[in-house]
Design an enzyme around this catalytic site. Structure first.
Site, mmCIF file in Angstrom:
data_model
loop_
_atom_site.group_PDB
_atom_site.id
_atom_site.type_symbol
_atom_site.label_atom_id
_atom_site.label_comp_id
_atom_site.label_asym_id
_atom_site.label_seq_id
_atom_site.Cartn_x
_atom_site.Cartn_y
_atom_site.Cartn_z
ATOM 1 N N CYS A 75 0.867 -1.183 0.000
ATOM 2 C CA CYS A 75 0.000 0.000 0.000
ATOM 3 C C CYS A 75 0.897 1.225 0.000
ATOM 4 O O CYS A 75 1.617 1.471 0.976
ATOM 5 C CB CYS A 75 -0.931 0.002 1.213
ATOM 6 S SG CYS A 75 -1.931 1.501 1.325
ATOM 7 N N GLY A 76 0.863 1.992 -1.091
ATOM 8 C CA GLY A 76 1.757 3.133 -1.227
ATOM 9 C C GLY A 76 1.426 4.279 -0.294
ATOM 10 O O GLY A 76 2.315 4.847 0.353
ATOM 11 N N CYS A 219 -5.141 6.085 -3.794
ATOM 12 C CA CYS A 219 -4.487 4.772 -3.765
ATOM 13 C C CYS A 219 -3.108 4.935 -4.380
ATOM 14 O O CYS A 219 -2.985 5.196 -5.578
ATOM 15 C CB CYS A 219 -5.311 3.739 -4.532
ATOM 16 S SG CYS A 219 -4.520 2.112 -4.628
ATOM 17 N N THR A 221 -0.471 2.701 -4.750
ATOM 18 C CA THR A 221 -0.070 1.688 -5.726
ATOM 19 C C THR A 221 -0.927 1.784 -6.979
ATOM 20 O O THR A 221 -0.460 1.506 -8.085
ATOM 21 C CB THR A 221 -0.149 0.271 -5.137
ATOM 22 O OG1 THR A 221 -1.468 0.022 -4.639
ATOM 23 C CG2 THR A 221 0.870 0.079 -4.022
#
Length: 277
Positions: A75-76, A219, A221
């Protein structure tokens, strides 16, 4: 017992972060679902756990759980919050932090302007890596969804992503197509679904329907996967500013074999304690 936690967000993608270095807790799937409930729990898109590393070359172990209680690979936005958390809580004084994840090692750097830069690794497109049911890698794949055929990109950023280009992201059928593609049988482990609008060669707009969480305000990613697919198709050129509902991320991917770098903010909202049986 009382469990200490911190509520954080990266561009509105919200997290509960729990330090399991200085305290202990057993958090099973049902308990995580209860904590994720915005009516009777704390509420979050993902739960982030800070644990001691198993690899002595790493600084921390970074674990991520979706609101449905399932552990995921990466999870970026969470990675940026993770870096902010361990610095703010004096678990490290380093500006460059190495963490282990299910998807492999990540390098997080706190920049001078206090934004966080994350080395997200090299995007991967091989169907068996994503995973995605297709005979071979290709810049685009045809996917049958609800009687329609969509041109998609299949990308792994350590977790699986499907990217669809749309003319106007504000009008994109995220609520209708998101859950159908998320559970599509050609993605055996499910998939995050990104709806990409190309504004210019260095600017894009994006909405993401996240696997196990639904549409979120941002988000990380997903932004990486969308930019990687857009550059691969010739629509975009590094660096790219990606505008999500919660704010803007800057992505740089200078070459196909280079790591994709993501830079953006991370914000602490509040700290609290919750009783666990």
């Amino acid at each position: 017992m009382l469990l200490h936690f911190t509520k954080m967000h990266g561009l509105g993608n919200d997290f509960v972060v729990i330090d399991l270095i200085t305290q202990r807790a057993r958090l099973d799937t049902e308990r995580i679902r209860q904590l994720a409930d915005r009516h009777v729990g704390i509420g979050f898109d993902q739960l982030l756990l800070v644990e001691p590393p198993r690899d002595p070359e790493m600084d921390f172990r970074y674990r991520i759980f979706n609101a449905d209680g399932n552990e995921v690979e990466n999870c970026g936005n969470g990675a940026r919050c993770f870096a902010r958390f361990v610095r703010d809580n004096r678990l490290t004084h380093k500006r460059e932090i190495r963490v282990e994840t299910q998807a492999g090692p990540l390098t997080l750097r706190v920049e001078d302007d206090e934004r966080i830069r994350v080395d997200m690794g090299v995007p991967r497109f091989a169907p068996e890596v994503v995973p995605f049911d297709a005979p071979a890698d290709a810049p685009a794949h045809c996917l049958e969804v609800d009687g329609e055929t969509w041109d998609i990109g299949a990308v792994s950023m350590g977790n699986p992503h499907a990217v669809l280009r749309v003319d106007d992201v504000a009008q994109a059928p995220v609520a209708r197509l998101g859950p159908l593609i998320e559970r599509h049988p050609r993605f055996p482990r499910g998939v995050n679904v990104g709806f990409l609008q190309v504004v210019s060669r260095h600017e894009a707009r994006l909405r993401v329907f996240e696997r196990g969480s639904g549409e979120t305000l941002a988000c990380g990613t997903g932004a990486c996967a969308a930019v990687a697919h857009g550059i691969r198709r010739g629509w975009l050129e590094s660096p790219v500013d990606v505008h999500l509902p919660g704010g803007t991320l800057t992505l740089a991917w200078p070459a196909p074999d280079a790591s994709l770098m993501m830079t953006g903010p991370a914000t602490s909202v509040f700290e609290g304690r919750i009783a666990l049986p």
